[in-house]
Every structure is written in C-alpha cells, then in structure tokens.
Design a protein around this motif. Structure first.
Motif, PDB file in Angstrom:
ATOM      1  N   ILE A  64     -54.940  10.868  18.729  1.00 30.84           N
ATOM      2  CA  ILE A  64     -53.558  10.540  18.388  1.00 30.84           C
ATOM      3  C   ILE A  64     -53.428   9.182  17.684  1.00 30.84           C
ATOM      4  CG2 ILE A  64     -52.770   9.508  20.594  1.00 30.84           C
ATOM      5  CD1 ILE A  64     -50.806  12.269  19.019  1.00 30.84           C
ATOM      6  N   ARG A  65     -54.234   8.200  18.141  1.00 38.62           N
ATOM      7  CA  ARG A  65     -54.238   6.902  17.469  1.00 38.62           C
ATOM      8  C   ARG A  65     -55.688   6.494  17.225  1.00 38.62           C
ATOM      9  NH1 ARG A  65     -49.864   7.199  20.578  1.00 38.62           N
ATOM     10  NH2 ARG A  65     -51.193   7.226  22.400  1.00 38.62           N
ATOM     11  N   TYR A 176     -46.176  11.392  11.079  1.00 41.84           N
ATOM     12  CA  TYR A 176     -47.217  10.457  11.535  1.00 41.84           C
ATOM     13  C   TYR A 176     -48.287  11.136  12.399  1.00 41.84           C
ATOM     14  CZ  TYR A 176     -44.011  11.037  15.427  1.00 41.84           C
ATOM     15  OH  TYR A 176     -43.215  11.604  16.384  1.00 41.84           O
ATOM     16  N   VAL A 179     -51.388  16.001  15.690  1.00 44.36           N
ATOM     17  CA  VAL A 179     -51.472  17.149  16.618  1.00 44.36           C
ATOM     18  C   VAL A 179     -51.449  18.520  15.927  1.00 44.36           C
ATOM     19  CG1 VAL A 179     -50.269  18.331  18.528  1.00 44.36           C
ATOM     20  CG2 VAL A 179     -50.738  15.890  18.671  1.00 44.36           C
ATOM     21  N   GLN A 214     -46.254  20.637  23.774  1.00 48.01           N
ATOM     22  CA  GLN A 214     -45.837  19.549  22.869  1.00 48.01           C
ATOM     23  C   GLN A 214     -44.338  19.572  22.663  1.00 48.01           C
ATOM     24  OE1 GLN A 214     -47.613  17.183  22.230  1.00 48.01           O
ATOM     25  NE2 GLN A 214     -49.703  17.945  22.410  1.00 48.01           N
ATOM     26  N   HIS A 248     -38.618  18.095  22.955  1.00 48.86           N
ATOM     27  CA  HIS A 248     -38.325  17.549  21.626  1.00 48.86           C
ATOM     28  C   HIS A 248     -36.803  17.474  21.490  1.00 48.86           C
ATOM     29  CE1 HIS A 248     -38.161  16.775  17.413  1.00 48.86           C
ATOM     30  NE2 HIS A 248     -39.465  16.928  17.243  1.00 48.86           N
ATOM     31  N   PRO A 273     -38.677  11.920  23.866  1.00 50.96           N
ATOM     32  CA  PRO A 273     -39.159  10.888  22.944  1.00 50.96           C
ATOM     33  C   PRO A 273     -38.221  10.667  21.757  1.00 50.96           C
ATOM     34  CG  PRO A 273     -40.941  12.343  23.573  1.00 50.96           C
ATOM     35  CD  PRO A 273     -39.665  12.999  24.031  1.00 50.96           C
ATOM     36  N   GLN A 275     -38.762   8.015  19.469  1.00 54.28           N
ATOM     37  CA  GLN A 275     -39.677   7.461  18.445  1.00 54.28           C
ATOM     38  C   GLN A 275     -39.076   6.252  17.725  1.00 54.28           C
ATOM     39  OE1 GLN A 275     -42.388   8.647  19.078  1.00 54.28           O
ATOM     40  NE2 GLN A 275     -42.257  10.843  19.486  1.00 54.28           N
ATOM     41  N   ARG A 287     -38.433  13.922  12.062  1.00 55.90           N
ATOM     42  CA  ARG A 287     -38.127  14.297  13.443  1.00 55.90           C
ATOM     43  C   ARG A 287     -37.007  15.333  13.546  1.00 55.90           C
ATOM     44  NH1 ARG A 287     -41.225  13.963  17.729  1.00 55.90           N
ATOM     45  NH2 ARG A 287     -39.565  13.308  19.151  1.00 55.90           N
ATOM     46  N   ASP A 313     -40.732   8.036  24.259  1.00 56.26           N
ATOM     47  CA  ASP A 313     -41.870   7.478  23.515  1.00 56.26           C
ATOM     48  C   ASP A 313     -41.292   6.725  22.318  1.00 56.26           C
ATOM     49  OD1 ASP A 313     -43.487   9.005  25.168  1.00 56.26           O
ATOM     50  OD2 ASP A 313     -44.113  10.406  23.612  1.00 56.26           O
ATOM     51  N   ILE A 315     -42.406   4.422  18.699  1.00 57.15           N
ATOM     52  CA  ILE A 315     -43.441   3.923  17.776  1.00 57.15           C
ATOM     53  C   ILE A 315     -42.892   2.679  17.072  1.00 57.15           C
ATOM     54  CG2 ILE A 315     -44.786   4.425  15.699  1.00 57.15           C
ATOM     55  CD1 ILE A 315     -44.718   7.384  16.466  1.00 57.15           C
ATOM     56  N   PHE A 344     -45.902   2.451  21.475  1.00 56.58           N
ATOM     57  CA  PHE A 344     -47.130   2.361  20.667  1.00 56.58           C
ATOM     58  C   PHE A 344     -46.857   1.648  19.359  1.00 56.58           C
ATOM     59  CE2 PHE A 344     -46.654   6.578  22.679  1.00 56.58           C
ATOM     60  CZ  PHE A 344     -47.685   6.537  23.600  1.00 56.58           C
ATOM     61  N   GLN A 345     -47.932   1.038  18.815  1.00 57.77           N
ATOM     62  CA  GLN A 345     -47.860   0.573  17.427  1.00 57.77           C
ATOM     63  C   GLN A 345     -48.234   1.741  16.549  1.00 57.77           C
ATOM     64  OE1 GLN A 345     -50.138  -2.866  16.154  1.00 57.77           O
ATOM     65  NE2 GLN A 345     -49.822  -3.797  18.157  1.00 57.77           N
ATOM     66  N   TYR A 346     -47.607   1.855  15.417  1.00 56.04           N
ATOM     67  CA  TYR A 346     -47.947   2.947  14.509  1.00 56.04           C
ATOM     68  C   TYR A 346     -49.409   2.820  14.070  1.00 56.04           C
ATOM     69  CZ  TYR A 346     -48.306   5.742  10.292  1.00 56.04           C
ATOM     70  OH  TYR A 346     -48.726   6.638   9.350  1.00 56.04           O
ATOM     71  N   SER A 347     -50.112   3.949  14.144  1.00 63.37           N
ATOM     72  CA  SER A 347     -51.511   3.987  13.719  1.00 63.37           C
ATOM     73  C   SER A 347     -51.627   5.120  12.694  1.00 63.37           C
ATOM     74  CB  SER A 347     -52.363   4.273  14.964  1.00 63.37           C
ATOM     75  OG  SER A 347     -53.645   4.708  14.629  1.00 63.37           O
ATOM     76  N   ARG A 349     -52.872   8.064  10.654  1.00 63.45           N
ATOM     77  CA  ARG A 349     -53.903   9.061  10.922  1.00 63.45           C
ATOM     78  C   ARG A 349     -54.222   9.830   9.652  1.00 63.45           C
ATOM     79  NH1 ARG A 349     -56.592   7.471  13.213  1.00 63.45           N
ATOM     80  NH2 ARG A 349     -57.554   9.088  14.464  1.00 63.45           N
TER      81      ARG A 349
END
Ligand code: SAM
Ligand code: SF4
Length: 450
Positions: A64-65, A176, A179, A214, A248, A273, A275, A287, A313, A315, A344-347, A349
């Motif tokens: 995921i990250r 982002y 999954v 999910q 969701h 979440p 986001q 989203r 969640d 980001i 989380f910090q955006y990573s 992918r």
C-alpha cells in the motif's frame, strides 16, 4: 495436522514441514494467512512460532505504501543470512507485493516461491515443484476466487475475535491506490459460506466477528446486499458481536444503519475513511463523493444512532495539495469528531493513475509537518471523545490482560474503544458492564459493575 500424524512420522520429515508465517498490512492479509495455513495443514504442515524451527518461511506482504515494501526487502536480507545457515530453508512471498513485483522477486536470490492473493489453492502444487529444485510462481488473478469453502485456521492469540473476509478485490480505482491492481476485481462470497464460518467460530467460543472487505457496502450476492448479510450474521446469536470494515463513503447508506438499529450486537462503530476534507483533493483522488456528501452521511449516522463512533483514514500531502486543502482536512476532522484515525503521508505507488497523471509535488518536509498536525489534532479529538465517556457505562468484551498488569483486563466497547479495568474475577471472552472513571486519548479506564 493431528497429533497422531506427528507420532507416526520420522523426525526428519516432521522438521521438513514446519511453516513460519509472517503477515504485514491490513486485516484482510491476516485472514488470508489463516486461509494459507488451512491449505498447508492439509499438506501436513504445522505452524511454528520460531524462525529457527521453520523449513518454510512465508511472508504475506503489503504494497500500500513504499515503506511497507521496504520492510519486506530488509526482512529478505535477514532471511538470506538464515538460508546460509540452513540450506534446506525455503522462502515464499505471498500477497500484494508478490502480485505487484512477480518474477522480479525471484531475481532476489533469497526468494524461492511467489504466490499472488488468488493462488493460495495452488500452494501444494507450488511446494511440490519447489521440492524438485525449481523456483515457483503463480500470480494469476481470478474473477471468482473467494476461498469460500476453506475454513481459515485462526492464528489470533485471544480466541475471542475473528476476521471473516466477505469479499475480495476492489473496483474503485482511487487514483493513489494500488489495491485494485494487486487484488483484482471485486467479488463477493456466498452468504451461506459467511454465515457458516461465523457460526463455526461462535461455536468454538469466539464472541466477535469482523466482516472484511475493501468496500463492504458494495457486497452483493444475488438479492443479498450488505445490510441483509449483516442481519444474517447478527441473527446467529445476541452473544456474537458483529463488526465490519471498511465502509466506502460513496456506498454507505441508511439501510446499514437501519440494520444496526435492529440488532444491538452489531457494534456501534463505523470506519468511514474520508482521505481528505478538500473537494479538490477528493476529485483528484477519484473518491466519488464530496465533502458535503460525506458530512451528510455522518449526520445521518449521528441522527439515527447517536451512540455510534466514527473512525477514518486520512492521507496527508496528496498530489497538488495546497495549504487550504490541508486546512479543509483539519476542519472536516473537527466537524466529525473522529474517535480515532489511521493517518498516512501520501506515498506514490507505481502504475496507479496518480503516479501516471499527477505530480507527487508536495515536498517531503511539508507532507511530514501536515501529517504531524493531523496527528496532533486527532490526539485532541480522541481525548475529547474519551472524556465524553467518563461517567457512562459500557459493555466490554474482554480480549486479554492489560499491558501494565495481570490484575487488569482489557477489551473493547461496542464503539471499538479500548477499555481497561480491574479483573474482579472476570476472564477473557466475558461481557462485563463497566463504568468509565477516567481516560487518556488512547484508553478508557473503568470499574466492573457485575
Ligand atoms: N478500501 C479502504 C477504503 O477505501 O477506505 C481502504 C483500504 S487501504 C488498504 C487503507 C488506507 O491506506 C486507505 O484508506 C488510505 O488512507 C491509505 N492509502 C492507500 N494508498 C495510499 C498511498 N498511496 N499513500 C498513502 N496512503 C495510502
Ligand atoms: Fe484502494 Fe479506494 Fe479500493 Fe479502498 S476503495 S482499496 S482506497 S482503491
């Protein structure tokens, strides 16, 4: 594997069939590892708790990250050193990273076997191939696989709370997120197999199941949708708590809350979440809801089910995020008053829409400071949420002893808040009525009333 089997096999063969499973990432991965263990037990493997006892190490991975993958690469360096000491040791990579990197994992000399999330039924065949000396790989994704008929072998420590996957994959393609690429298309499992599994764990003494997907709100099997499924599971017994994750926001609706209202054993907690709190970011993230739509769902939940807690969640520092966007996230957090959040910090992918079309342009130090502000605010919100519970009574399902003392028990309220209280004769698996007397931002402290 039975004890009888142990006693009739020569020691050397027994040693050959010891598997050590390491699991990273989400609850779905934890449940997948339990499916894997079930498949391997049929092949005569036993689970071992020490790496030094293993003949096979399986790592169920997360993509995921970027840092989730970095951890696995460092583990592989360590496993290489173990392989130098034990030439018979084999190492397999399962899950999302297996699916994403495929043969590239085999190029790392340490890895012998690569199996994607839909190929666990093929493990016996892959292991047989491995014993012939050939490295093995299967990363085919399936449109149908749900492992519906496989009863997972539970690896949890408490025997109270079990995860049940009700669906696999994801069709949402948030820009982002990796999954949908590594877990394939969304597919739902039959309601019969879900209810059967929930009944099985209840009969074994478990008192809580968490239905996993999910996007559980898009669960669909013929005319059974998620609210109906939820009620089917809740009807098993009032003593079985039912949780679900993840909802969701685009699909979570009033029908779920109405099902929750019908059954007290459906826990009063929704993980929803958000986001980001900025409409601009939500659009770029694909989203499919606006801040206003999100907040109106939160309002609906709070109106119909005021005692329900909401978590999220977030980001920080997604592509193009301005200071204003960030402030929108802080304000949405305050408006909802989340009791907890995963932040989380955006990573970026590889291969996701964001990686292809949007620049990862928020500097690392800015991402970091925005994340820290989000965490600091969440700590405050969690504390406020817990303070509001002081003086109230909750039913706590005991999961274990508190970290501090054997004389204290810990468990969760229906709202999913961790609560610690003096044991007073109660034990793991009991429902205990507890009055809250104090709190920190992470934990409620109370006294047992029964
Ligand atoms: N399906 C769930 C949903 O849509 O809410 C979330 C599943 S994902 C495994 C868990 C969380 O990881 C996401 O909600 C998101 O906050 C975070 N996440 C996903 N991709 C990310 C990325 N590229 N960088 C940072 N965080 C990410
Ligand atoms: Fe990823 Fe979005 Fe699917 Fe969640 S809904 S798994 S964030 S693509």
């Amino acid at each position: 594997m039975t004890n009888k089997f142990h006693s009739v096999k020569p020691v050397s063969e027994f040693k050959l069939k010891q598997v050590y499973i390491e699991t990273y990432g989400c609850q779905m991965n934890v449940n997948d590892s339990e499916v894997v263990l079930s498949v391997l037990k049929h092949e005569g493997y036993t689970l071992c708790s020490k790496l030094s006892d293993a003949s096979l190490i399986l790592v169920n991975t997360c993509s995921i990250r970027e840092n989730a993958e970095s951890k696995i690469w460092s583990r592989l360096d360590y496993f290489r050193s173990l392989k130098r000491k034990n030439r018979d040791l084999r190492v397999g990579i399962l899950g999302c990273m297996a699916e994403r990197l495929k043969e590239r994992l085999l190029e790392n000399g340490t890895v012998d076997l690569v199996a994607g999330p839909d190929s666990y039924r093929d493990l016996p065949h892959l292991l047989e191939g491995l014993s012939g000396g050939q490295k093995q790989i299967n990363t085919l994704l399936s449109q149908e696989e749900t492992y519906a008929d496989i009863s997972p072998v539970r690896m949890d420590k408490n025997g109270v709370s079990a995860f049940i996957s009700i669906m696999r994959g994801c069709n949402n393609y948030c820009s982002y997120c990796v999954v949908p690429y590594v877990r394939g298309r969304e597919r739902s499992r039959t309601p019969e197999s879900i209810v059967r599994e929930a009944k099985e764990v209840f009969e074994k003494g478990y008192r809580e199941v968490t239905l996993l997907g999910q996007n559980v709100n898009s669960y669909k099997w013929k005319d059974i949708n998620f609210p109906v499924l939820l009620e089917m599971v809740a009807a098993i017994s009032p003593l079985l708590r039912v949780r679900f994750s993840t909802s969701h926001p685009k699909d979570m609706d009033e029908a779920v809350v109405r099902s929750m209202l019908k059954y007290e054993n459906i826990c009063r907690h929704i993980h929803l979440p958000v986001q980001s709190g900025s409409n601009n970011m939500l659009k770029q993230m694909n989203r499919k809801y606006t801040r206003e739509e999100y907040l109106s769902k939160v309002k609906m939940v709070k109106t119909l089910l005021p005692e329900c807690s909401i978590s999220t969640d977030i980001i920080a520092g997604f592509s193009g995020e301005t200071l204003e966007d960030h402030l929108d996230t802080l304000s949405v957090m305050k408006e909802v008053g989340y009791y907890t959040a995963f932040m989380f910090q955006y990573s970026e992918r590889p291969d996701t829409t964001a990686a292809q079309k949007l620049a990862d342009d928020v500097p690392a130090d800015v991402k970091n400071s925005r994340l820290n502000e989000i965490i600091a605010l969440q700590n405050e919100l969690s504390h406020q949420s817990n303070l509001a519970d002081v003086g109230k009574e909750f039913e706590v399902l005991v999961e274990g002893h508190s970290k501090r003392s054997k004389l204290e028990l810990s468990g969760r309220t229906s709202q999913n808040k961790m609560c610690v209280f003096p044991a007073a004769g109660h034990k793991v698996g009991d429902y205990v009525r507890v009055r809250i007397i104090s709190c920190s931002s992470a934990t409620l402290r109370g006294e047992a009333l029964n």
